[in-house]
Design a protein around this motif. Structure first.
Motif, PDB file in Angstrom:
ATOM      1  N   GLY A 199       0.842  -1.182   0.000  1.00  0.00           N
ATOM      2  CA  GLY A 199       0.000   0.000   0.000  1.00  0.00           C
ATOM      3  C   GLY A 199       0.878   1.233   0.000  1.00  0.00           C
ATOM      4  O   GLY A 199       2.112   1.138   0.008  1.00  0.00           O
ATOM      5  N   TRP A 200       0.243   2.397  -0.015  1.00  0.00           N
ATOM      6  CA  TRP A 200       1.024   3.635   0.013  1.00  0.00           C
ATOM      7  C   TRP A 200       0.158   4.806   0.468  1.00  0.00           C
ATOM      8  O   TRP A 200      -1.072   4.744   0.444  1.00  0.00           O
ATOM      9  N   VAL A 201       0.840   5.834   0.902  1.00  0.00           N
ATOM     10  CA  VAL A 201       0.226   7.113   1.241  1.00  0.00           C
ATOM     11  C   VAL A 201       0.844   8.164   0.334  1.00  0.00           C
ATOM     12  O   VAL A 201       2.071   8.201   0.166  1.00  0.00           O
ATOM     13  N   ARG A 202      -0.004   8.987  -0.274  1.00  0.00           N
ATOM     14  CA  ARG A 202       0.487  10.155  -1.016  1.00  0.00           C
ATOM     15  C   ARG A 202       0.071  11.392  -0.235  1.00  0.00           C
ATOM     16  O   ARG A 202      -1.116  11.615   0.038  1.00  0.00           O
ATOM     17  N   ALA A 203       1.050  12.204   0.151  1.00  0.00           N
ATOM     18  CA  ALA A 203       0.775  13.375   0.981  1.00  0.00           C
ATOM     19  C   ALA A 203       1.897  14.388   0.784  1.00  0.00           C
ATOM     20  O   ALA A 203       2.850  14.157   0.025  1.00  0.00           O
ATOM     21  N   ALA A 204       1.793  15.504   1.466  1.00  0.00           N
ATOM     22  CA  ALA A 204       2.868  16.496   1.441  1.00  0.00           C
ATOM     23  C   ALA A 204       4.143  15.870   2.000  1.00  0.00           C
ATOM     24  O   ALA A 204       4.090  15.033   2.904  1.00  0.00           O
ATOM     25  N   PRO A 205       5.316  16.237   1.452  1.00  0.00           N
ATOM     26  CA  PRO A 205       6.567  15.622   1.918  1.00  0.00           C
ATOM     27  C   PRO A 205       6.765  15.685   3.430  1.00  0.00           C
ATOM     28  O   PRO A 205       7.283  14.734   4.022  1.00  0.00           O
TER      29      PRO A 205
END
Length: 499
Positions: free
Chosen positions: A339-345
């Motif tokens: 899985g993954w999370v895409r967010a602000a660095p």
């Protein structure tokens, strides 16, 4: 409904009890205290009221149910005698199971291997691996593994090659993304747990679609969040009811709004771009973070190839209020646990720091396999999996009206399931009959808050198309038994379902 270490409030328990219907006409002949005890026992055995949940005090529950305190006290005493309630002076009463009783069954958990030949699994929505693509990708990944084996193997943010592949895929979908915006996790639930722990505190409100994904709802309850359900609208396709959303966001000011805009689980709905913009604007005004679940975003089996898909919600976000969770499990294979999370660095770095106390990183080999599959083979892999889902959906669309004409559903444009109205038949009763008949059925109340959607079930599109007619026949037989209140198992001549 509360998790094991919180108290179930009287209004919440009253809503659950209203949906816990006992078989008729037996319920009509029972004293009120026995009916109440039977409803609570039913909630516990179905898993809708968790073992260890602290129940309201007798006087409080009596007021909420408009019953006498004697009725509630006698019901509690009956439950204690039957082994479903423990009490301690000064500490209250909490649910339990009689010694030796099996735990509540969960149709959303996989059928054990030793039961797969005799049990029809209509609970778990997970596709088999795409072959030969998985095998070929594994060979290539193993060839790369020696390059990584010289180090410690811990990558809290993920192996670089996979983060790059995920960033590239988001960019292809209309959301420019760099690898430092990606955190690879052990399955989508691993990502959701990290985000929930970082953003949601005990007692914080979280707005959720109604219905929504059962496992996430339970995970939110375990964090101590207070769920605020927002019903779907139907015009005629399922879509967000933005009037309801604006009212909830303005009135409840939830910390987080959790949504599944792409081929929603369980309805399969696809939310248009204009609705996405409007919800984001309302969330921005309320100061709410929008947690977007994209685990089914690649599963548009009913969308024409020439039709453009809506861009990811984060592509419409101007204030970094969107956090996205994705998964390889639904499109590729659940056994990869990627899985993954895409967010602000900055949030990615924070989550990577937080995870090392429970999970120092996702297995490297699985990440390399996923990176291979998300590269050049991806179009062929998608076509392979979508063909499977499309064929099964068409087979169910033909078989369900034939065998269960009183049931109905809205054909979705994608996703892994059909959201089926059972024409007034209790989904919980259907699931109980299925346990005895060798059919695992996901009752609709698992996908709602406090017992909602009692007259729905979720049917996964993961039965092979040729096996669908036999599966629906078994389902119809189970529905007949549930309607009759029968307690017998499958006929002796019922053949195992070849899946």
């Amino acid at each position: 409904m509360a998790d094991w270490h919180t108290t179930v409030t009287p209004p919440a328990l009253a809503r659950l009890l209203a949906a816990a219907r006992l078989p008729e006409p037996a319920a009509a002949r029972r004293p009120a205290y026995r009916t109440l005890a039977g409803q609570i026992r039913l909630l516990v055995t179905e898993g809708r009221l968790p073992v260890g949940a602290r129940l309201p005090a007798e006087r409080e529950l009596a007021g909420a149910l408009e019953l006498s305190r004697t009725t509630v006290a006698t019901a509690y005493e009956t439950l204690r005698a039957d082994g479903y309630l423990l009490s301690r002076r000064g500490a209250g009463s909490w649910t339990t199971l009689p010694e030796g009783a099996p735990p509540p069954s969960d149709a959303l958990h996989p059928v054990p291997p030793d039961e797969q030949g005799s049990t029809l699994d209509l609970g778990v929505a997970a596709l088999p691996a795409p072959q030969p693509f998985l095998g070929e990708a594994t060979v290539r990944a193993v060839e790369q593994l020696p390059c990584y084996a010289a180090g410690h193997g811990h990558y809290p943010t993920g192996v670089p090659v996979l983060r790059e592949a995920l960033a590239r895929r988001y960019t292809q979908r209309g959301l420019p993304t760099t690898p430092d915006q990606i955190l690879v996790t052990t399955g989508a639930m691993g990502g959701l747990h990290l985000v929930q722990r970082a953003l949601i505190g005990r007692g914080d409100r979280v707005a959720v679609e109604a219905p929504s994904y059962a496992h996430t709802l339970q995970a939110l309850r375990i964090t101590g969040a207070r769920l605020v359900p927002v019903p779907y609208g139907y015009r005629p396709q399922p879509e967000w009811d933005l009037t309801e959303w604006r009212g909830v966001l303005r009135g409840a000011a939830p910390k987080v709004a959790y949504v599944i805009p792409d081929f929603h689980n369980p309805t399969g709905a696809l939310i248009g771009e204009e609705q996405r913009r409007e919800l984001l604007a309302a969330a921005r005004a309320a100061g709410s973070v929008v947690l977007v679940d994209e685990t089914t975003a690649e599963l548009g089996w009913g969308v024409p190839e020439s039709a453009p898909l809506p861009r990811p919600m984060a592509a419409l976000d101007r204030s970094a209020q969107v956090v996205t969770v994705g998964s390889a499990s639904k499109l590729l294979w659940g056994g990869l646990r990627i899985g993954w999370v895409r967010a602000a660095p900055a949030l990615v770095r924070r989550l990577a720091t937080d995870r090392v106390y429970s999970d120092v990183g996702t297995p490297v080999l699985e990440q390399l396999i996923a990176a291979e599959l998300l590269g050049e083979p991806l179009p062929a892999v998608r076509a392979h999996q979508l063909d499977r889902l499309r064929a099964t959906a068409h087979a169910f669309a033909a078989a369900l009206p034939e065998h269960l004409p009183g049931w109905s559903f809205t054909p979705p444009p994608g996703g892994l399931s059909l959201w089926v109205s059972t024409g007034g038949l209790s989904g919980a009763a259907l699931a109980r009959a299925g346990e005895r008949a060798g059919v695992r059925i996901a009752s609709g109340n698992r996908f709602g808050s406090d017992g909602a959607f009692e007259h729905h079930i979720r049917i996964p599109l993961t039965v092979p198309a040729p096996a669908v007619p036999a599966a629906v026949q078994r389902l119809a037989e189970t529905a007949a038994r549930a309607t009759a209140g029968g307690r017998y198992g499958p006929p002796a001549d019922t053949p195992p379902l070849a899946i």
